[in-house]
Design a protein around this motif. Structure first.
Motif, PDB file in Angstrom:
ATOM      1  N   ALA A   1       2.880   4.009   6.785  1.00 40.51           N
ATOM      2  CA  ALA A   1       2.249   5.320   6.631  1.00 40.51           C
ATOM      3  C   ALA A   1       2.405   5.749   5.182  1.00 40.51           C
ATOM      4  O   ALA A   1       3.385   5.381   4.512  1.00 40.51           O
ATOM      5  CB  ALA A   1       2.881   6.347   7.561  1.00 40.51           C
ATOM      6  N   VAL A   2       1.449   6.513   4.683  1.00 43.23           N
ATOM      7  CA  VAL A   2       1.431   6.896   3.274  1.00 43.23           C
ATOM      8  C   VAL A   2       1.242   8.399   3.161  1.00 43.23           C
ATOM      9  O   VAL A   2       0.382   8.979   3.825  1.00 43.23           O
ATOM     10  CB  VAL A   2       0.290   6.179   2.521  1.00 43.23           C
ATOM     11  CG1 VAL A   2       0.240   6.639   1.069  1.00 43.23           C
ATOM     12  CG2 VAL A   2       0.449   4.678   2.598  1.00 43.23           C
TER      13      VAL A   2
ATOM     14  N   LEU B   1      -0.294  -2.073   0.378  1.00 51.22           N
ATOM     15  CA  LEU B   1      -0.902  -1.945   1.696  1.00 51.22           C
ATOM     16  C   LEU B   1      -1.682  -3.203   2.083  1.00 51.22           C
ATOM     17  O   LEU B   1      -1.638  -3.642   3.233  1.00 51.22           O
ATOM     18  CB  LEU B   1      -1.817  -0.719   1.727  1.00 51.22           C
ATOM     19  CG  LEU B   1      -1.110   0.638   1.591  1.00 51.22           C
ATOM     20  CD1 LEU B   1      -2.120   1.758   1.429  1.00 51.22           C
ATOM     21  CD2 LEU B   1      -0.199   0.898   2.785  1.00 51.22           C
ATOM     22  N   ARG B   2      -2.374  -3.777   1.120  1.00 52.94           N
ATOM     23  CA  ARG B   2      -3.148  -4.987   1.416  1.00 52.94           C
ATOM     24  C   ARG B   2      -2.244  -6.182   1.704  1.00 52.94           C
ATOM     25  O   ARG B   2      -2.587  -7.060   2.504  1.00 52.94           O
ATOM     26  CB  ARG B   2      -4.076  -5.322   0.239  1.00 52.94           C
ATOM     27  CG  ARG B   2      -5.277  -4.397   0.106  1.00 52.94           C
ATOM     28  CD  ARG B   2      -6.289  -4.980  -0.871  1.00 52.94           C
ATOM     29  NE  ARG B   2      -5.740  -5.149  -2.216  1.00 52.94           N
ATOM     30  CZ  ARG B   2      -5.813  -4.229  -3.171  1.00 52.94           C
ATOM     31  NH1 ARG B   2      -6.413  -3.062  -2.917  1.00 52.94           N
ATOM     32  NH2 ARG B   2      -5.309  -4.454  -4.365  1.00 52.94           N
ATOM     33  N   GLU B   3      -1.069  -6.214   1.028  1.00 55.49           N
ATOM     34  CA  GLU B   3      -0.184  -7.365   1.146  1.00 55.49           C
ATOM     35  C   GLU B   3       0.992  -7.124   2.081  1.00 55.49           C
ATOM     36  O   GLU B   3       1.953  -7.892   2.087  1.00 55.49           O
ATOM     37  CB  GLU B   3       0.357  -7.735  -0.248  1.00 55.49           C
ATOM     38  CG  GLU B   3      -0.714  -8.051  -1.283  1.00 55.49           C
ATOM     39  CD  GLU B   3      -1.540  -9.268  -0.903  1.00 55.49           C
ATOM     40  OE1 GLU B   3      -0.950 -10.217  -0.342  1.00 55.49           O
ATOM     41  OE2 GLU B   3      -2.756  -9.267  -1.160  1.00 55.49           O
ATOM     42  N   SER B   4       0.947  -6.077   2.872  1.00 56.24           N
ATOM     43  CA  SER B   4       2.109  -5.673   3.675  1.00 56.24           C
ATOM     44  C   SER B   4       2.363  -6.554   4.886  1.00 56.24           C
ATOM     45  O   SER B   4       3.415  -6.451   5.520  1.00 56.24           O
ATOM     46  CB  SER B   4       1.945  -4.221   4.131  1.00 56.24           C
ATOM     47  OG  SER B   4       0.773  -4.077   4.927  1.00 56.24           O
ATOM     48  N   GLY B   5       1.419  -7.419   5.232  1.00 54.39           N
ATOM     49  CA  GLY B   5       1.622  -8.328   6.363  1.00 54.39           C
ATOM     50  C   GLY B   5       1.733  -7.590   7.671  1.00 54.39           C
ATOM     51  O   GLY B   5       0.863  -6.790   8.033  1.00 54.39           O
TER      52      GLY B   5
ATOM     53  N   LEU C   1      -8.834   7.345  -3.119  1.00 57.06           N
ATOM     54  CA  LEU C   1      -8.831   5.982  -3.646  1.00 57.06           C
ATOM     55  C   LEU C   1      -8.084   5.031  -2.721  1.00 57.06           C
ATOM     56  O   LEU C   1      -8.465   3.869  -2.564  1.00 57.06           O
ATOM     57  CB  LEU C   1      -8.190   5.963  -5.041  1.00 57.06           C
ATOM     58  CG  LEU C   1      -9.002   6.653  -6.148  1.00 57.06           C
ATOM     59  CD1 LEU C   1      -8.179   6.741  -7.411  1.00 57.06           C
ATOM     60  CD2 LEU C   1     -10.309   5.920  -6.399  1.00 57.06           C
ATOM     61  N   ILE C   2      -7.010   5.509  -2.102  1.00 61.79           N
ATOM     62  CA  ILE C   2      -6.266   4.672  -1.162  1.00 61.79           C
ATOM     63  C   ILE C   2      -7.118   4.364   0.059  1.00 61.79           C
ATOM     64  O   ILE C   2      -7.199   3.237   0.542  1.00 61.79           O
ATOM     65  CB  ILE C   2      -4.942   5.352  -0.764  1.00 61.79           C
ATOM     66  CG1 ILE C   2      -3.979   5.312  -1.947  1.00 61.79           C
ATOM     67  CG2 ILE C   2      -4.311   4.658   0.445  1.00 61.79           C
ATOM     68  CD1 ILE C   2      -2.749   6.148  -1.746  1.00 61.79           C
ATOM     69  N   GLU C   3      -7.809   5.383   0.576  1.00 57.97           N
ATOM     70  CA  GLU C   3      -8.670   5.169   1.734  1.00 57.97           C
ATOM     71  C   GLU C   3      -9.813   4.217   1.392  1.00 57.97           C
ATOM     72  O   GLU C   3     -10.209   3.379   2.204  1.00 57.97           O
ATOM     73  CB  GLU C   3      -9.205   6.500   2.235  1.00 57.97           C
ATOM     74  CG  GLU C   3      -8.126   7.381   2.848  1.00 57.97           C
ATOM     75  CD  GLU C   3      -8.630   8.773   3.183  1.00 57.97           C
ATOM     76  OE1 GLU C   3      -9.864   8.954   3.226  1.00 57.97           O
ATOM     77  OE2 GLU C   3      -7.816   9.667   3.416  1.00 57.97           O
ATOM     78  N   ASP C   4     -10.343   4.332   0.180  1.00 57.60           N
ATOM     79  CA  ASP C   4     -11.433   3.439  -0.228  1.00 57.60           C
ATOM     80  C   ASP C   4     -10.953   1.998  -0.359  1.00 57.60           C
ATOM     81  O   ASP C   4     -11.693   1.055  -0.097  1.00 57.60           O
ATOM     82  CB  ASP C   4     -12.019   3.890  -1.580  1.00 57.60           C
ATOM     83  CG  ASP C   4     -12.819   5.179  -1.441  1.00 57.60           C
ATOM     84  OD1 ASP C   4     -13.181   5.529  -0.291  1.00 57.60           O
ATOM     85  OD2 ASP C   4     -13.058   5.829  -2.477  1.00 57.60           O
ATOM     86  N   GLY C   5      -9.688   1.825  -0.764  1.00 55.13           N
ATOM     87  CA  GLY C   5      -9.191   0.484  -1.038  1.00 55.13           C
ATOM     88  C   GLY C   5      -8.570  -0.210   0.146  1.00 55.13           C
ATOM     89  O   GLY C   5      -8.210  -1.378   0.064  1.00 55.13           O
ATOM     90  N   THR C   6      -8.391   0.487   1.283  1.00 57.23           N
ATOM     91  CA  THR C   6      -7.764  -0.093   2.458  1.00 57.23           C
ATOM     92  C   THR C   6      -8.493   0.351   3.707  1.00 57.23           C
ATOM     93  O   THR C   6      -9.474   1.104   3.641  1.00 57.23           O
ATOM     94  CB  THR C   6      -6.287   0.360   2.575  1.00 57.23           C
ATOM     95  OG1 THR C   6      -6.264   1.752   2.904  1.00 57.23           O
ATOM     96  CG2 THR C   6      -5.532   0.138   1.284  1.00 57.23           C
TER      97      THR C   6
END
Length: 423
Positions: free
Chosen positions: A36-37, A27-31, A51-56
Protein backbone atom coordinates in the motif's frame (compact mmCIF):
# COMPACT_ATOMS: atom_id res chain seq x y z
CA UNK A 1 8.79 -6.64 13.79
CA UNK A 2 5.96 -6.94 16.32
CA UNK A 3 3.37 -9.62 15.72
CA UNK A 4 0.45 -8.41 13.62
CA UNK A 5 1.78 -4.92 12.94
CA UNK A 6 2.34 -3.75 9.37
CA UNK A 7 5.91 -2.70 8.46
CA UNK A 8 6.31 0.86 7.16
CA UNK A 9 9.00 2.22 4.86
CA UNK A 10 9.26 6.01 4.95
CA UNK A 11 10.65 7.39 1.69
CA UNK A 12 12.05 10.92 1.94
CA UNK A 13 13.97 13.08 -0.45
CA UNK A 14 14.17 16.51 -1.95
CA UNK A 15 11.94 17.66 -4.80
CA UNK A 16 13.48 16.23 -7.94
CA UNK A 17 15.46 13.49 -6.19
CA UNK A 18 13.41 10.83 -7.98
CA UNK A 19 11.07 9.53 -5.24
CA UNK A 20 8.11 8.85 -7.52
CA UNK A 21 10.26 7.11 -10.13
CA UNK A 22 11.83 5.01 -7.37
CA UNK A 23 8.45 4.14 -5.89
CA UNK A 24 7.04 3.09 -9.26
CA UNK A 25 10.08 0.87 -9.75
CA UNK A 26 9.57 -0.72 -6.32
CA UNK A 27 5.92 -1.42 -7.07
CA UNK A 28 6.69 -3.00 -10.43
CA UNK A 29 9.47 -5.16 -8.98
CA UNK A 30 7.81 -6.04 -5.67
CA UNK A 31 7.03 -9.64 -6.66
CA UNK A 32 4.66 -11.33 -4.24
CA UNK A 33 4.58 -8.38 -1.83
CA UNK A 34 1.24 -6.59 -1.44
CA UNK A 35 2.17 -2.93 -1.02
CA UNK A 36 0.00 0.00 0.00
CA UNK A 37 1.23 3.51 -0.77
CA UNK A 38 0.52 6.85 0.86
CA UNK A 39 1.70 9.83 -1.17
CA UNK A 40 2.01 13.37 0.16
CA UNK A 41 2.20 16.38 -2.16
CA UNK A 42 2.28 20.04 -1.19
CA UNK A 43 0.03 21.07 -4.11
CA UNK A 44 -3.75 21.07 -4.20
CA UNK A 45 -3.49 18.36 -6.88
CA UNK A 46 -1.42 15.35 -5.88
CA UNK A 47 0.67 14.95 -9.01
CA UNK A 48 2.82 12.21 -7.43
CA UNK A 49 -0.22 10.04 -6.72
CA UNK A 50 -1.40 10.43 -10.32
CA UNK A 51 2.03 9.46 -11.63
CA UNK A 52 2.09 6.36 -9.43
CA UNK A 53 -1.35 5.31 -10.64
CA UNK A 54 -0.29 5.90 -14.25
CA UNK A 55 2.86 3.82 -13.80
CA UNK A 56 1.28 0.82 -12.03
CA UNK A 57 -1.95 -1.09 -11.72
CA UNK A 58 -2.69 0.59 -8.38
CA UNK A 59 -5.54 3.10 -8.12
CA UNK A 60 -6.88 5.29 -5.34
CA UNK A 61 -9.49 2.61 -4.72
CA UNK A 62 -7.10 -0.29 -4.15
CA UNK A 63 -4.00 0.81 -2.32
CA UNK A 64 -2.88 4.35 -3.17
CA UNK A 65 -3.87 6.98 -0.63
CA UNK A 66 -3.02 10.64 -1.12
CA UNK A 67 -2.69 13.69 1.10
CA UNK A 68 -2.51 17.02 -0.71
CA UNK A 69 -1.97 20.72 -0.05
CA UNK A 70 0.08 20.33 3.07
CA UNK A 71 3.03 18.60 4.67
CA UNK A 72 2.60 15.35 6.62
CA UNK A 73 5.38 16.27 9.05
CA UNK A 74 3.33 19.24 10.33
CA UNK A 75 -0.03 20.45 8.93
CA UNK A 76 -1.38 17.04 7.87
CA UNK A 77 -0.44 14.93 10.90
CA UNK A 78 -4.08 14.31 11.81
CA UNK A 79 -4.95 13.45 8.21
CA UNK A 80 -2.02 11.04 8.07
CA UNK A 81 -3.23 9.24 11.20
CA UNK A 82 -6.72 8.96 9.76
CA UNK A 83 -5.61 7.76 6.34
CA UNK A 84 -3.19 5.06 7.46
CA UNK A 85 -5.81 3.77 9.90
CA UNK A 86 -8.37 3.63 7.07
CA UNK A 87 -5.95 1.73 4.85
CA UNK A 88 -5.30 -0.88 7.53
CA UNK A 89 -9.01 -1.22 8.20
CA UNK A 90 -10.17 -1.57 4.59
CA UNK A 91 -7.32 -3.43 2.89
CA UNK A 92 -4.99 -6.33 3.51
CA UNK A 93 -1.38 -5.71 2.52
CA UNK A 94 2.11 -6.72 3.55
CA UNK A 95 3.84 -3.36 3.84
CA UNK A 96 3.09 0.37 3.66
CA UNK A 97 5.31 2.86 1.83
CA UNK A 98 4.88 6.50 2.85
CA UNK A 99 6.29 8.85 0.22
CA UNK A 100 6.61 12.17 2.00
CA UNK A 101 6.60 15.48 0.18
CA UNK A 102 9.85 17.05 -0.92
CA UNK A 103 9.77 19.49 1.99
CA UNK A 104 8.91 17.01 4.75
CA UNK A 105 11.24 16.17 7.59
CA UNK A 106 11.30 12.39 8.16
CA UNK A 107 11.65 12.39 11.96
CA UNK A 108 8.12 13.72 12.74
CA UNK A 109 6.63 11.26 10.23
CA UNK A 110 8.42 8.34 11.87
CA UNK A 111 7.35 9.62 15.29
CA UNK A 112 3.70 9.19 14.32
CA UNK A 113 4.23 5.43 14.12
CA UNK A 114 6.32 5.18 17.29
CA UNK A 115 4.06 7.00 19.76
CA UNK A 116 0.73 6.09 21.28
CA UNK A 117 -1.78 6.52 18.47
CA UNK A 118 -4.13 4.56 16.25
CA UNK A 119 -1.41 4.43 13.62
CA UNK A 120 1.21 3.09 16.03
CA UNK A 121 -1.19 0.35 17.13
CA UNK A 122 -1.46 -0.99 13.57
CA UNK A 123 1.95 -0.17 12.09
CA UNK A 124 5.65 -0.26 12.93
CA UNK A 125 8.41 1.69 11.22
CA UNK A 126 10.61 -0.82 9.40
CA UNK A 127 13.04 1.27 7.34
CA UNK A 128 13.62 4.97 6.75
CA UNK A 129 14.99 5.75 3.31
CA UNK A 130 16.38 9.05 2.05
CA UNK A 131 16.80 9.58 -1.66
CA UNK A 132 19.52 12.03 -2.72
CA UNK A 133 20.03 13.29 -6.27
CA UNK A 134 23.76 13.26 -6.98
CA UNK A 135 23.45 16.24 -9.30
CA UNK A 136 21.34 18.32 -6.91
CA UNK A 137 23.54 17.52 -3.94
CA UNK A 138 26.60 18.80 -5.76
CA UNK A 139 24.79 21.94 -6.93
CA UNK A 140 23.28 22.78 -3.54
CA UNK A 141 26.54 22.58 -1.66
CA UNK A 142 28.85 23.94 -4.32
CA UNK A 143 26.57 26.75 -5.48
CA UNK A 144 26.76 30.35 -4.35
CA UNK A 145 23.03 30.91 -3.81
CA UNK A 146 21.02 28.69 -1.47
CA UNK A 147 17.57 27.63 -2.72
CA UNK A 148 14.82 28.78 -0.38
CA UNK A 149 11.77 26.88 0.85
CA UNK A 150 8.77 28.03 2.88
CA UNK A 151 9.19 26.91 6.46
CA UNK A 152 6.46 28.58 8.50
CA UNK A 153 2.98 29.98 8.03
CA UNK A 154 4.26 33.53 8.49
CA UNK A 155 6.42 33.20 5.38
CA UNK A 156 9.86 32.58 6.90
CA UNK A 157 12.10 30.78 4.42
CA UNK A 158 15.04 28.47 4.88
CA UNK A 159 17.56 27.13 2.38
CA UNK A 160 16.66 23.79 0.86
CA UNK A 161 20.09 22.53 1.87
CA UNK A 162 18.88 22.59 5.50
CA UNK A 163 16.15 20.10 4.71
CA UNK A 164 18.38 17.87 2.61
CA UNK A 165 20.83 17.60 5.50
CA UNK A 166 18.02 16.76 7.96
CA UNK A 167 16.75 14.03 5.64
CA UNK A 168 20.25 12.58 5.26
CA UNK A 169 20.92 12.61 9.01
CA UNK A 170 17.73 10.69 9.83
CA UNK A 171 17.69 7.49 7.78
CA UNK A 172 18.64 3.82 7.73
CA UNK A 173 19.30 3.66 3.99
CA UNK A 174 20.72 6.38 1.75
CA UNK A 175 19.92 5.95 -1.94
CA UNK A 176 22.24 8.08 -4.06
CA UNK A 177 20.19 8.45 -7.24
CA UNK A 178 20.88 9.93 -10.70
CA UNK A 179 24.49 8.85 -10.49
CA UNK A 180 24.71 9.00 -14.27
CA UNK A 181 24.47 12.81 -14.17
CA UNK A 182 27.83 13.40 -12.48
CA UNK A 183 31.36 12.23 -13.15
CA UNK A 184 32.89 9.26 -11.32
CA UNK A 185 35.18 11.60 -9.38
CA UNK A 186 32.27 13.82 -8.33
CA UNK A 187 30.29 10.74 -7.34
CA UNK A 188 33.07 9.48 -5.08
CA UNK A 189 33.35 12.89 -3.41
CA UNK A 190 29.58 13.09 -2.89
CA UNK A 191 29.51 9.61 -1.38
CA UNK A 192 32.37 10.48 0.96
CA UNK A 193 30.50 13.54 2.19
CA UNK A 194 27.29 11.55 2.68
CA UNK A 195 29.14 8.95 4.73
CA UNK A 196 30.58 11.69 6.93
CA UNK A 197 27.14 13.22 7.44
CA UNK A 198 25.46 9.87 8.19
CA UNK A 199 27.98 7.08 8.86
CA UNK A 200 25.39 4.56 10.11
CA UNK A 201 23.21 4.37 7.00
CA UNK A 202 23.70 1.83 4.24
CA UNK A 203 24.51 3.70 1.04
CA UNK A 204 23.27 2.48 -2.35
CA UNK A 205 24.14 4.05 -5.70
CA UNK A 206 21.49 3.92 -8.39
CA UNK A 207 20.25 5.43 -11.64
CA UNK A 208 16.63 6.15 -12.59
CA UNK A 209 15.45 4.99 -9.15
CA UNK A 210 16.25 1.35 -9.85
CA UNK A 211 16.80 0.13 -6.30
CA UNK A 212 16.03 -3.43 -5.26
CA UNK A 213 12.85 -3.82 -3.15
CA UNK A 214 14.82 -6.08 -0.82
CA UNK A 215 17.08 -3.12 0.01
CA UNK A 216 14.32 -0.85 1.32
CA UNK A 217 11.24 -2.96 2.13
CA UNK A 218 10.72 -5.21 5.16
CA UNK A 219 14.34 -4.83 6.27
CA UNK A 220 13.61 -4.50 9.99
CA UNK A 221 16.50 -2.07 10.46
CA UNK A 222 14.79 0.96 12.04
CA UNK A 223 15.95 1.77 15.56
CA UNK A 224 14.56 5.06 16.82
CA UNK A 225 17.40 5.69 19.27
CA UNK A 226 20.14 4.63 16.87
CA UNK A 227 18.89 6.68 13.93
CA UNK A 228 18.34 9.69 16.15
CA UNK A 229 21.93 9.61 17.41
CA UNK A 230 23.74 8.48 14.26
CA UNK A 231 24.34 11.78 12.48
CA UNK A 232 28.02 12.45 11.89
CA UNK A 233 28.03 15.64 13.96
CA UNK A 234 26.49 13.85 16.97
CA UNK A 235 29.08 11.10 16.82
CA UNK A 236 31.88 13.63 16.63
CA UNK A 237 30.39 15.49 19.60
CA UNK A 238 30.23 12.32 21.67
CA UNK A 239 33.88 11.65 20.87
CA UNK A 240 34.78 15.19 21.92
CA UNK A 241 33.04 14.53 25.23
CA UNK A 242 35.24 11.50 25.78
CA UNK A 243 38.36 13.66 25.31
CA UNK A 244 37.52 17.03 26.89
CA UNK A 245 40.03 19.85 26.95
CA UNK A 246 41.29 21.50 30.10
CA UNK A 247 38.60 24.16 30.01
CA UNK A 248 40.93 27.08 29.46
CA UNK A 249 40.33 27.39 25.76
CA UNK A 250 44.04 26.94 25.03
CA UNK A 251 46.47 24.12 24.30
CA UNK A 252 43.84 21.95 22.69
CA UNK A 253 44.82 18.29 22.30
CA UNK A 254 42.62 17.13 19.45
CA UNK A 255 42.72 13.35 18.99
CA UNK A 256 41.33 13.34 15.47
CA UNK A 257 43.19 10.23 14.40
CA UNK A 258 41.30 8.22 17.02
CA UNK A 259 38.02 9.67 15.78
CA UNK A 260 38.77 8.67 12.23
CA UNK A 261 39.72 5.19 13.38
CA UNK A 262 36.39 4.83 15.16
CA UNK A 263 34.44 5.94 12.10
CA UNK A 264 36.48 3.68 9.86
CA UNK A 265 35.73 0.68 12.07
CA UNK A 266 32.01 1.42 11.76
CA UNK A 267 32.19 1.77 8.00
CA UNK A 268 33.91 -1.62 7.78
CA UNK A 269 30.56 -3.06 8.88
CA UNK A 270 29.13 -1.62 5.67
CA UNK A 271 31.94 -3.22 3.62
CA UNK A 272 33.74 0.08 3.10
CA UNK A 273 37.46 -0.48 3.24
CA UNK A 274 38.73 3.08 3.20
CA UNK A 275 37.80 6.08 5.26
CA UNK A 276 36.47 9.05 3.24
CA UNK A 277 39.02 11.42 4.76
CA UNK A 278 41.90 9.30 3.51
CA UNK A 279 40.78 9.55 -0.08
CA UNK A 280 38.66 12.66 -0.48
CA UNK A 281 39.64 14.88 2.42
CA UNK A 282 36.26 14.65 4.20
CA UNK A 283 36.61 15.05 7.95
CA UNK A 284 34.94 16.40 11.08
CA UNK A 285 36.33 18.81 13.64
CA UNK A 286 34.90 18.85 17.15
CA UNK A 287 35.42 21.92 19.34
CA UNK A 288 34.63 22.07 23.05
CA UNK A 289 35.44 24.91 25.47
CA UNK A 290 34.37 26.33 28.85
CA UNK A 291 35.16 29.96 28.05
CA UNK A 292 32.66 32.36 26.43
CA UNK A 293 32.90 33.79 22.94
CA UNK A 294 33.17 37.49 22.17
CA UNK A 295 29.94 38.13 20.20
CA UNK A 296 31.36 40.28 17.40
CA UNK A 297 34.43 38.13 16.77
CA UNK A 298 32.37 34.96 16.66
CA UNK A 299 29.81 36.49 14.29
CA UNK A 300 32.63 37.47 11.93
CA UNK A 301 34.00 33.93 12.06
CA UNK A 302 30.64 32.30 11.36
CA UNK A 303 30.07 34.59 8.38
CA UNK A 304 33.36 33.53 6.80
CA UNK A 305 33.48 29.75 7.16
CA UNK A 306 35.59 27.92 4.57
CA UNK A 307 33.72 26.87 1.43
CA UNK A 308 34.42 23.19 2.06
CA UNK A 309 32.26 22.97 5.18
CA UNK A 310 28.88 21.43 4.35
CA UNK A 311 27.58 20.93 7.89
CA UNK A 312 28.10 22.52 11.28
CA UNK A 313 26.04 22.03 14.40
CA UNK A 314 26.12 22.63 18.12
CA UNK A 315 25.57 25.05 20.97
CA UNK A 316 27.80 27.83 22.26
CA UNK A 317 28.33 30.09 25.23
CA UNK A 318 28.21 33.79 24.40
CA UNK A 319 29.56 36.40 26.80
CA UNK A 320 26.79 38.47 28.39
CA UNK A 321 24.02 36.04 27.42
CA UNK A 322 21.88 33.93 29.72
CA UNK A 323 20.56 32.06 26.66
CA UNK A 324 22.04 28.91 25.18
CA UNK A 325 22.84 29.69 21.55
CA UNK A 326 22.09 26.90 19.07
CA UNK A 327 23.99 26.94 15.77
CA UNK A 328 23.15 25.05 12.60
CA UNK A 329 24.74 25.37 9.17
CA UNK A 330 24.07 23.49 5.94
CA UNK A 331 25.79 24.49 2.74
CA UNK A 332 25.91 28.24 2.30
CA UNK A 333 23.43 29.19 4.99
CA UNK A 334 23.52 29.23 8.78
CA UNK A 335 21.14 30.02 11.64
CA UNK A 336 21.63 30.90 15.29
CA UNK A 337 18.67 30.52 17.64
CA UNK A 338 18.13 30.87 21.37
CA UNK A 339 17.48 27.47 22.92
CA UNK A 340 16.49 28.06 26.53
CA UNK A 341 18.59 29.41 29.36
CA UNK A 342 21.73 28.02 30.89
CA UNK A 343 20.80 26.13 34.04
CA UNK A 344 23.55 28.06 35.83
CA UNK A 345 21.69 31.31 35.11
CA UNK A 346 18.56 30.19 37.01
CA UNK A 347 17.88 30.74 40.74
CA UNK A 348 19.75 28.29 42.96
CA UNK A 349 16.60 26.39 43.96
CA UNK A 350 15.80 25.75 40.28
CA UNK A 351 19.39 24.76 39.59
CA UNK A 352 19.28 22.19 42.38
CA UNK A 353 15.97 20.78 41.22
CA UNK A 354 17.22 20.40 37.68
CA UNK A 355 20.54 18.88 38.69
CA UNK A 356 18.85 16.43 41.06
CA UNK A 357 16.83 15.13 38.13
CA UNK A 358 19.76 15.06 35.70
CA UNK A 359 22.56 13.14 37.39
CA UNK A 360 24.53 12.96 34.11
CA UNK A 361 24.61 16.74 33.63
CA UNK A 362 28.22 17.89 33.35
CA UNK A 363 28.76 20.73 35.80
CA UNK A 364 31.71 23.03 36.32
CA UNK A 365 32.25 24.43 39.81
CA UNK A 366 32.66 27.97 38.46
CA UNK A 367 30.55 28.10 35.27
CA UNK A 368 27.97 25.39 35.80
CA UNK A 369 26.63 23.98 32.53
CA UNK A 370 27.89 26.86 30.39
CA UNK A 371 30.01 25.34 27.62
CA UNK A 372 30.57 25.45 23.86
CA UNK A 373 30.19 22.27 21.83
CA UNK A 374 30.52 22.64 18.05
CA UNK A 375 31.19 20.24 15.19
CA UNK A 376 32.21 21.10 11.61
CA UNK A 377 32.07 18.57 8.74
CA UNK A 378 33.53 19.29 5.34
CA UNK A 379 36.04 18.63 2.59
CA UNK A 380 39.68 19.64 2.92
CA UNK A 381 38.96 21.31 6.26
CA UNK A 382 42.00 22.86 7.90
CA UNK A 383 41.39 21.57 11.39
CA UNK A 384 44.18 23.50 13.10
CA UNK A 385 43.09 26.75 11.44
CA UNK A 386 39.45 26.36 12.51
CA UNK A 387 40.43 25.58 16.09
CA UNK A 388 42.86 28.51 16.20
CA UNK A 389 40.30 30.93 14.75
CA UNK A 390 37.65 29.80 17.21
CA UNK A 391 40.11 30.17 20.08
CA UNK A 392 40.75 33.72 18.90
CA UNK A 393 37.01 34.37 19.25
CA UNK A 394 37.08 33.48 22.95
CA UNK A 395 37.34 36.21 25.53
CA UNK A 396 40.91 37.11 26.43
CA UNK A 397 42.03 37.08 30.05
CA UNK A 398 41.54 40.87 30.15
CA UNK A 399 38.05 40.63 28.64
CA UNK A 400 37.09 37.94 31.16
CA UNK A 401 37.36 40.61 33.85
CA UNK A 402 35.42 43.26 31.90
CA UNK A 403 31.69 44.02 31.90
CA UNK A 404 30.43 41.49 29.33
CA UNK A 405 27.19 43.36 28.73
CA UNK A 406 29.13 46.20 27.08
CA UNK A 407 30.20 44.03 24.13
CA UNK A 408 28.41 44.69 20.84
CA UNK A 409 26.17 41.69 20.25
CA UNK A 410 24.54 40.88 16.88
CA UNK A 411 23.07 37.60 18.16
CA UNK A 412 19.45 37.15 19.34
CA UNK A 413 18.95 38.09 22.98
CA UNK A 414 15.41 36.92 23.74
CA UNK A 415 13.33 33.77 23.75
CA UNK A 416 12.76 32.31 20.27
CA UNK A 417 15.35 34.72 18.86
CA UNK A 418 16.80 34.02 15.42
CA UNK A 419 19.77 35.28 13.43
CA UNK A 420 20.36 34.18 9.83
CA UNK A 421 23.93 34.22 8.61
CA UNK A 422 25.18 34.00 5.05
CA UNK A 423 28.30 31.83 4.88
Amino acid sequence: MSQGRIPVTILSGNLGAGKTTTLNHLLRESGDRDIAVLVNDMGTINIDAELIEDGTELTAENGVAELSNGCICCELQDDLRTEVSRLAREWEFDTLVVESSGISEPAPVARLFTTESRAAARYEVDTTVTLVSARQFRDFFDGDSPVERTETEDGETRPLSDLIIEQIEFCDVLVLNKCDLVTDEELDEIEATLRALQPRAELIRTEHGRVSPDAVLQRGVFDRDAVGDSAGWKRAMVHAGEHPNDGSGRDHDHSHEEENHTHAEHNDDLHVHRHPEETYGVSSVAYRRRRPFHPERLADFLRSLPDGIVRAKGTFWLAGQEWVMEYGQAGSSARVETAGKWIASLPEIDQKLYRDNRSNLQWDDEWGDRETKLVFIGTDVNEDAIIAELDDCLLTDVEMGADWTTFENPFPQSENGLLTLGV
